[in-house]
Design a protein around this motif. Structure first.
Motif, PDB file in Angstrom:
ATOM      1  N   ASN A 168       0.834  -1.195   0.000  1.00 45.32           N
ATOM      2  CA  ASN A 168       0.000   0.000   0.000  1.00 45.32           C
ATOM      3  C   ASN A 168       0.872   1.249   0.000  1.00 45.32           C
ATOM      4  OD1 ASN A 168      -2.478  -1.407   0.144  1.00 45.32           O
ATOM      5  ND2 ASN A 168      -2.215  -1.664   2.353  1.00 45.32           N
ATOM      6  N   LEU A 169       0.408   2.259  -0.682  1.00 45.81           N
ATOM      7  CA  LEU A 169       1.102   3.537  -0.704  1.00 45.81           C
ATOM      8  C   LEU A 169       1.097   4.134   0.695  1.00 45.81           C
ATOM      9  CD1 LEU A 169       2.429   5.577  -2.679  1.00 45.81           C
ATOM     10  CD2 LEU A 169       0.199   6.705  -2.819  1.00 45.81           C
ATOM     11  N   GLY A 170       2.273   4.456   1.213  1.00 49.62           N
ATOM     12  CA  GLY A 170       2.390   5.020   2.553  1.00 49.62           C
ATOM     13  C   GLY A 170       2.654   3.995   3.624  1.00 49.62           C
ATOM     14  N   GLU A 171       2.200   2.754   3.430  1.00 45.26           N
ATOM     15  CA  GLU A 171       2.418   1.701   4.411  1.00 45.26           C
ATOM     16  C   GLU A 171       3.533   0.753   4.004  1.00 45.26           C
ATOM     17  OE1 GLU A 171      -1.547   0.478   6.648  1.00 45.26           O
ATOM     18  OE2 GLU A 171      -1.757   0.242   4.486  1.00 45.26           O
ATOM     19  N   GLY A 172       3.673   0.506   2.705  1.00 46.24           N
ATOM     20  CA  GLY A 172       4.631  -0.478   2.241  1.00 46.24           C
ATOM     21  C   GLY A 172       4.023  -1.858   2.217  1.00 46.24           C
ATOM     22  N   ASP A 194       9.487   4.597  -7.262  1.00 48.55           N
ATOM     23  CA  ASP A 194       9.129   4.075  -5.944  1.00 48.55           C
ATOM     24  C   ASP A 194       7.630   4.174  -5.653  1.00 48.55           C
ATOM     25  OD1 ASP A 194      11.530   3.058  -5.276  1.00 48.55           O
ATOM     26  OD2 ASP A 194      11.875   4.323  -3.528  1.00 48.55           O
ATOM     27  N   PRO A 195       7.001   5.338  -5.830  1.00 45.99           N
ATOM     28  CA  PRO A 195       5.551   5.376  -5.614  1.00 45.99           C
ATOM     29  C   PRO A 195       4.800   4.458  -6.571  1.00 45.99           C
ATOM     30  CG  PRO A 195       6.465   7.586  -5.558  1.00 45.99           C
ATOM     31  CD  PRO A 195       7.551   6.692  -6.055  1.00 45.99           C
ATOM     32  N   ILE A 251       2.060   1.244  -5.586  1.00 45.79           N
ATOM     33  CA  ILE A 251       0.640   1.182  -5.924  1.00 45.79           C
ATOM     34  C   ILE A 251       0.338   0.078  -6.916  1.00 45.79           C
ATOM     35  CG2 ILE A 251       0.345   3.658  -5.542  1.00 45.79           C
ATOM     36  CD1 ILE A 251       0.154   3.920  -8.609  1.00 45.79           C
ATOM     37  N   CYS A 252       1.356  -0.469  -7.573  1.00 51.21           N
ATOM     38  CA  CYS A 252       1.138  -1.532  -8.539  1.00 51.21           C
ATOM     39  C   CYS A 252       1.354  -2.897  -7.892  1.00 51.21           C
ATOM     40  CB  CYS A 252       2.052  -1.348  -9.739  1.00 51.21           C
ATOM     41  SG  CYS A 252       1.610   0.080 -10.750  1.00 51.21           S
ATOM     42  N   SER A 253       1.355  -3.906  -8.717  1.00 55.50           N
ATOM     43  CA  SER A 253       1.482  -5.273  -8.228  1.00 55.50           C
ATOM     44  C   SER A 253       2.860  -5.829  -8.528  1.00 55.50           C
ATOM     45  CB  SER A 253       0.411  -6.144  -8.893  1.00 55.50           C
ATOM     46  OG  SER A 253      -0.861  -5.555  -8.748  1.00 55.50           O
TER      47      SER A 253
END
Length: 272
Positions: free
Chosen positions: A93-97, A172-173, A177-179
């Motif tokens: 997840n974005l922000g969580e990793g 990195d972002p 957000i991708c798989s």
């Protein structure tokens, strides 16, 4: 590690992108108990998200699915856990990793199960171990321009350029957000996701030069989107409601409405 202004701004943008859109209602919400009876370790659970970033991913990838998670079964369940629920999915997840979450997280979402066909037990265990080893991995969110574009979910660009818009920026972002991490876990055991690109006689291949270039582009940059597991010829779509037998005769329908009488018709006037 110093917490810079860009770090704080990146986390703020990630939090805003993960805020839910109001009015989302799933057509067939997932029952965690039914999913747990059907899912096997190594399966991919695709999710139709309801967050702001979900709308952008669905638009850019031209798909219903905006998120993917890997099912790991009871690999993280402690021996003394008893009946307590344990995380059974690993996702990024974005922000969580990279984090582990329970199936109940997606109770109120449309989901789809994609199962790798012919995966050996040894490779399945290796894929699960690959994801478990990466729990806690976090991505750098300092490049805020990579995230700002997802606040404009429907950019007026041609279809063939939309997927490539995800690849724009530092990367990195995008990986957050991708798989790509899930795809890399399958690549670690050389299990295919996208079709083989070939022009050999008698072999299936993309008809257009654009399709071939697009597949090569995605494979080269490891920018796998959730839809790639759905479209892959090597993953089977599993329907939880059909796996343990389905008899439509046993469905309970609502009470039948009484038939309404047809409105009376006026008699035509007599003619001479």
């Amino acid at each position: 590690m110093t917490d810079t202004l860009l770090d704080r701004l990146g986390r703020f943008l990630a939090q805003r992108l993960h805020s839910p859109n109001p009015g989302y209602e799933p057509y067939t919400p997932s029952d965690p108990e039914t999913l747990s009876r059907v899912l096997r370790p190594g399966d991919i659970l695709l999710v139709e998200g309801n967050q702001k970033i979900s709308a952008a991913i669905k638009y850019l990838t031209q798909s219903t699915w905006s998120h993917a998670a890997l099912y790991i079964g009871d690999a993280l369940k402690p021996e003394d856990a008893g009946s307590e629920p344990s995380p059974q999915l690993i996702e990024v997840n974005l922000g969580e990793g990279c984090v582990a979450v329970p199936l109940s997280k997606y109770r109120r979402f449309n989901t789809r199960i994609c199962r790798p066909v012919g995966l050996t037990p040894e490779d399945r265990d290796a894929i699960v171990a690959y994801m478990i080893e990466r729990l806690g991995v976090r991505y750098d969110l300092k490049n805020i321009f990579d995230m700002l574009r997802y606040f404009f979910p429907t950019p007026p660009v041609p279809v063939r350029w939309r997927r490539r818009m995800i690849a724009f920026g530092s990367g990195d972002p995008t990986r957050a957000i991708c798989s790509s991490m899930i795809a890399q876990s399958f690549q670690s055991v050389q299990y295919p996701i996208l079709p083989e690109v070939t022009l050999a006689p008698g072999r299936q291949h993309a008809d257009s030069d654009y399709s071939r270039r697009e597949i090569l582009h995605i494979r080269h940059h490891s920018l796998f989107a959730p839809r790639d597991f759905d479209l892959s010829p090597y993953f089977r779509v599993v329907k939880p409601t059909l796996e343990h037998g389905f008899d439509y005769k046993r469905l309970e329908w609502g009470p039948k409405k009484p038939a309404q009488a047809d409105p009376p018709t006026e008699n035509p006037l007599p003619t001479d």
